[in-house]
Design an enzyme around this catalytic site. Structure first.
Site, short mmCIF file in Angstrom:
data_model
loop_
_atom_site.label_atom_id
_atom_site.label_comp_id
_atom_site.label_asym_id
_atom_site.label_seq_id
_atom_site.Cartn_x
_atom_site.Cartn_y
_atom_site.Cartn_z
CG ASP A 88 86.33 -98.18 9.28
OD1 ASP A 88 86.74 -99.05 8.50
OD2 ASP A 88 85.30 -98.33 9.98
CD GLU A 147 86.08 -98.60 4.17
OE1 GLU A 147 85.61 -99.66 3.77
OE2 GLU A 147 85.70 -98.07 5.22
C1 NOJ Z 1 85.60 -101.10 6.89
C2 NOJ Z 1 86.71 -101.96 7.42
O1 NOJ Z 1 87.70 -102.07 6.44
C3 NOJ Z 1 86.06 -103.28 7.76
O2 NOJ Z 1 87.01 -104.28 8.02
C4 NOJ Z 1 85.14 -103.06 8.93
O3 NOJ Z 1 84.45 -104.26 9.19
C5 NOJ Z 1 84.10 -101.97 8.61
N1 NOJ Z 1 84.68 -100.84 7.96
C6 NOJ Z 1 83.43 -101.50 9.86
O4 NOJ Z 1 84.31 -100.76 10.65
#
Ligand code: NOJ
Length: 499
Positions: free
Chosen positions: A192, A249
């Protein structure tokens, strides 16, 4: 043989909205476990499971209190182990979420005496926050410390303080968390905010308001320091048997910067957000495919996830969405599907204010209605109001009354359903191999081949005649017969696979 992940189809399970086994209206691990046969029949290779850890759920579980335990709302560690074992018995891999940029403010570290060493605290400026950084969810990225007159950084919700990755204790703790889950047997981690861990020295101002967190060059994203972390994690991943993977991500201002995350000694893959963001236009899509393939690492493709408008709504129609999906599934590389796209679910745009739960809604003072519209629980059966998602409970987000037709039950009965199309496509896809070669095509159409497969996609809003490149094996819309002269009319907004 290339490793499994280079051409895998991974299905994203947004846990809260997948299947509720205990009737509290919230999806859980046993719910996923009971639906593994469905995922197996669908034909995916693995699951990316969104966070199930102990959490106050201010950001759907991306606000973690204990990285080594399961939140009671989702089940227990034993439930997790059982899910993993059953998935593996069906040859399905499991990738879990690792959230290293921040914790919940309920994490013990945020309450310990040395919290100022583990998170990012700074003195304010002129009676306000230390700098002009904006939270991704809206409003300032700083809040006053609960126990002093300084401020702490949170790039997301105020209940998600950013960790200080300059502190080796933070880095060691995450290496340990990674090993903890690899020891339990997970096949990989989705990282993440992989581009967020390090901030530019001195925390300089951005200099303007309205920061575009996806594409701007910003002092709090995509700093070089992050790459040492992924080099360390790669060594850990490689020290386990069975091709465990790390998926970033990450958002970076350029394709070249993004490619750094997937260097051979870093992560295996990064989500292809430029592909997701491409407009529904043949030249734009072709350009992004070319850029992605040129980047050199294992390409990935994605059209939907739990943070963006569902692609059926974003692209403007069910026809376009199905065509885009077939186009994507024909490309070399691996694809990430988001639960419900195989049912053709649209974004729910009319959720009442009082139902909204995404912190984006409140932090933006209602200017941004947030991401709840793509997080509506899945309809399994035709019975309103919970459509088999939950037996007794009220779903945590209301489900549209007319979703019976979209339910798995309803679509399983029809051969012309979106679900049938996905199943068929995923079965055929297993035999695809080889590199992509583009062919000449009329304006508005893209044609490429990979060994014996040819994929033709008409992006335009009119039917276009082409020479049939073979026999059709799958089409996102009914295809008229091939004419005697070998020409065929590809309906508007349609993708056809030929062999
Ligand atoms: C990316 C995640 O996919 C999202 O859902 C989240 O709110 C943010 N990162 C913060 O962790």
């Amino acid at each position: 043989m290339s490793p499994w992940w280079t051409n895998a189809v991974i299905y994203q399970v947004y846990l809260r909205s997948f299947a509720d086994s205990d009737g509290d209206g919230i999806g859980d691990l046993d719910g996923v476990r009971s639906r593994l046969p469905y995922l197996h029949d669908l034909g995916v290779d693995g699951i990316w499971l969104t966070p199930f850890y102990t959490s106050p759920m201010n950001d759907g579980g991306y606000d973690i209190t204990d990285h080594r335990d399961v939140d009671p709302v989702f089940g227990t560690l034993a439930d997790f182990d059982a899910l993993l074992a059953d998935a593996h018995a069906l040859n399905l891999r499991i990738i879990i979420d690792l959230v290293p940029n921040h914790t919940s403010d309920t994490h013990p570290w945020f309450h310990s005496h040395d919290r100022r060493k583990r998170y990012i605290f700074r003195p304010g400026r002129d009676g306000g926050p230390p700098n002009d950084w904006e939270s991704v969810f809206g409003g300032p990225a700083w809040s006053p410390a609960p126990d002093g007159d300084d401020w702490y950084l949170h790039l997301f919700d105020a209940t998600q303080p950013d960790l200080d990755w300059h502190n080796p204790e933070v880095a060691d703790e995450y290496a340990d968390i990674l090993r903890y889950w690899l020891d339990r047997g997970v096949d990989g981690v989705r990282i993440d905010v992989a581009h967020g861990l390090f901030k530019a020295d001195g925390l300089p101002d951005v200099g303007y308001a309205g920061q575009d967190h996806r594409l701007d060059v910003l002092p709090f994203f995509d700093q070089d320091g992050v790459h040492d972390v992924y080099r360390r994690w790669r060594k850990i991943l490689d020290s386990y048997p069975g091709d465990r993977i790390g998926v970033a991500e990450a958002w970076a201002p350029t394709a070249d910067r993004l490619a750094l995350y997937t260097r051979p000694d870093e992560l295996h893959q990064a989500f292809n957000f430029p592909f997701l963001l491409a407009p529904w236009q043949a030249p734009a899509v072709r350009a992004v495919v070319d850029r992605s393939l040129a980047a050199g690492s294992s390409p990935t493709w994605v059209l939907s996830n739990h943070d963006v408008q569902r692609h059926r709504t974003r692209l403007g129609s069910a026809a376009r969405a199905q065509a885009a999906t077939l186009f994507m599934l024909a490309l070399p590389g691996s694809a990430y599907l988001y639960q419900g796209e195989e049912l053709g679910l649209p974004e729910v745009l009319d959720l009442p204010d009082e139902a909204l739960q995404d912190p984006t809604f409140s932090r933006s003072d209602g200017a941004d209605r947030g991401r709840d519209g793509c997080r509506i629980p899945l309809p399994w059966t035709a019975q309103a109001p919970a459509f088999g998602f939950s037996q007794t409970g009220r779903p945590w987000l209301p489900m549209p009354a007319d979703w019976a037709e979209l339910s798995v039950q309803a679509q399983q009965r029809r051969t012309d359903s979106t679900l049938a199309l996905y199943r068929h496509a995923l079965r055929l896809r297993r035999s695809f191999a080889g590199e992509l070669a583009w062919h000449d095509a009329p304006e508005g159409v893209l044609v490429f081949s990979r060994s014996s497969l040819t994929c033709t996609t008409n992006f335009s809003d009119r039917d276009i005649a082409i020479t049939a490149p073979g026999s059709p094996v799958l089409s996102s819309a009914p295809l008229p017969p091939i004419r005697d002269d070998g020409a065929v009319l590809i309906p508007k907004e349609t993708c056809v696979w030929w062999q």
